[in-house]
Design a protein around this motif. Sequence first.
Motif, PDB file in Angstrom:
ATOM      1  N   CYS A  92       0.844  -1.184   0.000  1.00 50.74           N
ATOM      2  CA  CYS A  92       0.000   0.000   0.000  1.00 50.74           C
ATOM      3  C   CYS A  92       0.884   1.240   0.000  1.00 50.74           C
ATOM      4  N   GLY A  93       0.304   2.329  -0.453  1.00 45.85           N
ATOM      5  CA  GLY A  93       1.000   3.613  -0.392  1.00 45.85           C
ATOM      6  C   GLY A  93       0.042   4.678   0.083  1.00 45.85           C
ATOM      7  N   CYS A  94       0.571   5.624   0.822  1.00 43.77           N
ATOM      8  CA  CYS A  94      -0.227   6.746   1.321  1.00 43.77           C
ATOM      9  C   CYS A  94       0.207   7.997   0.575  1.00 43.77           C
ATOM     10  N   PHE A  95      -0.742   8.687  -0.018  1.00 44.48           N
ATOM     11  CA  PHE A  95      -0.390   9.901  -0.749  1.00 44.48           C
ATOM     12  C   PHE A  95      -0.453  11.154   0.115  1.00 44.48           C
ATOM     13  N   TYR A  96      -0.590  10.989   1.422  1.00 43.23           N
ATOM     14  CA  TYR A  96      -0.405  12.126   2.321  1.00 43.23           C
ATOM     15  C   TYR A  96       1.047  12.159   2.803  1.00 43.23           C
ATOM     16  N   CYS A  97       1.520  11.071   3.394  1.00 45.23           N
ATOM     17  CA  CYS A  97       2.904  11.040   3.892  1.00 45.23           C
ATOM     18  C   CYS A  97       3.876  10.495   2.843  1.00 45.23           C
ATOM     19  N   CYS A  98       3.334   9.971   1.733  1.00 41.52           N
ATOM     20  CA  CYS A  98       4.129   9.485   0.595  1.00 41.52           C
ATOM     21  C   CYS A  98       5.035   8.314   0.947  1.00 41.52           C
ATOM     22  N   LEU A  99       4.545   7.450   1.830  1.00 39.92           N
ATOM     23  CA  LEU A  99       5.279   6.241   2.195  1.00 39.92           C
ATOM     24  C   LEU A  99       4.535   5.019   1.685  1.00 39.92           C
ATOM     25  N   SER A 100       5.299   3.969   1.396  1.00 38.12           N
ATOM     26  CA  SER A 100       4.742   2.668   1.016  1.00 38.12           C
ATOM     27  C   SER A 100       5.117   1.662   2.094  1.00 38.12           C
ATOM     28  N   TYR A 101       4.284   0.626   2.248  1.00 35.59           N
ATOM     29  CA  TYR A 101       4.497  -0.363   3.300  1.00 35.59           C
ATOM     30  C   TYR A 101       3.677  -1.596   2.968  1.00 35.59           C
ATOM     31  N   PRO A 102       3.948  -2.710   3.638  1.00 36.32           N
ATOM     32  CA  PRO A 102       3.146  -3.924   3.409  1.00 36.32           C
ATOM     33  C   PRO A 102       1.676  -3.673   3.767  1.00 36.32           C
ATOM     34  N   PRO A 121      -0.960   3.560   8.495  1.00 34.26           N
ATOM     35  CA  PRO A 121      -0.349   3.184   9.769  1.00 34.26           C
ATOM     36  C   PRO A 121       0.777   4.133  10.180  1.00 34.26           C
ATOM     37  N   GLU A 122       1.238   4.968   9.260  1.00 36.59           N
ATOM     38  CA  GLU A 122       2.327   5.899   9.565  1.00 36.59           C
ATOM     39  C   GLU A 122       1.818   7.271   9.986  1.00 36.59           C
ATOM     40  N   CYS A 123       0.848   7.825   9.244  1.00 39.52           N
ATOM     41  CA  CYS A 123       0.390   9.192   9.527  1.00 39.52           C
ATOM     42  C   CYS A 123      -1.076   9.266   9.957  1.00 39.52           C
ATOM     43  N   THR A 124      -1.802   8.178   9.892  1.00 41.42           N
ATOM     44  CA  THR A 124      -3.212   8.026  10.277  1.00 41.42           C
ATOM     45  C   THR A 124      -4.193   8.812   9.395  1.00 41.42           C
TER      46      THR A 124
END
Length: 119
Positions: free
Chosen positions: A25-35, A52-55
């Motif tokens: 998955c990737g988050c386009f707010y914090c721009c991180l990818s993770y399982p 899970p990183e920035c909620t």
Amino acid sequence: MKFDLRAAHRHATSNREAIGASNVCGCFYCCLSYPAANVSRFLAEEHTALCPECTIDSVIGDVSGLPVADREFLVAMHDVWFAGIEIPELDSESSAPQSSGLNRSSEAAFDRLDRRFIP
């Protein structure tokens, strides 16, 4: 390949099943990818994943066919949907947002990406 960034946003809502079927998955707010397995919180009424990183509820799974592990894609999405908001730099110990000093305009981001993505 070009991606319609506005259409890509639909994969960030009511996405519990898609996240469950994804590997990354990737988050386009914090721009991180993770399982995808790291995503464990969802908005109750609409079943929308929370990062899970920035909620923030800006998570897209790879089952969408979008390049969610590509930081340039996530930054382009951020620039369209969070224009004027700095990408947070997360403290690895606490996951607390820290300012990164980044503040890109959508036009500059698209120039940098050779217009690979369209708004």
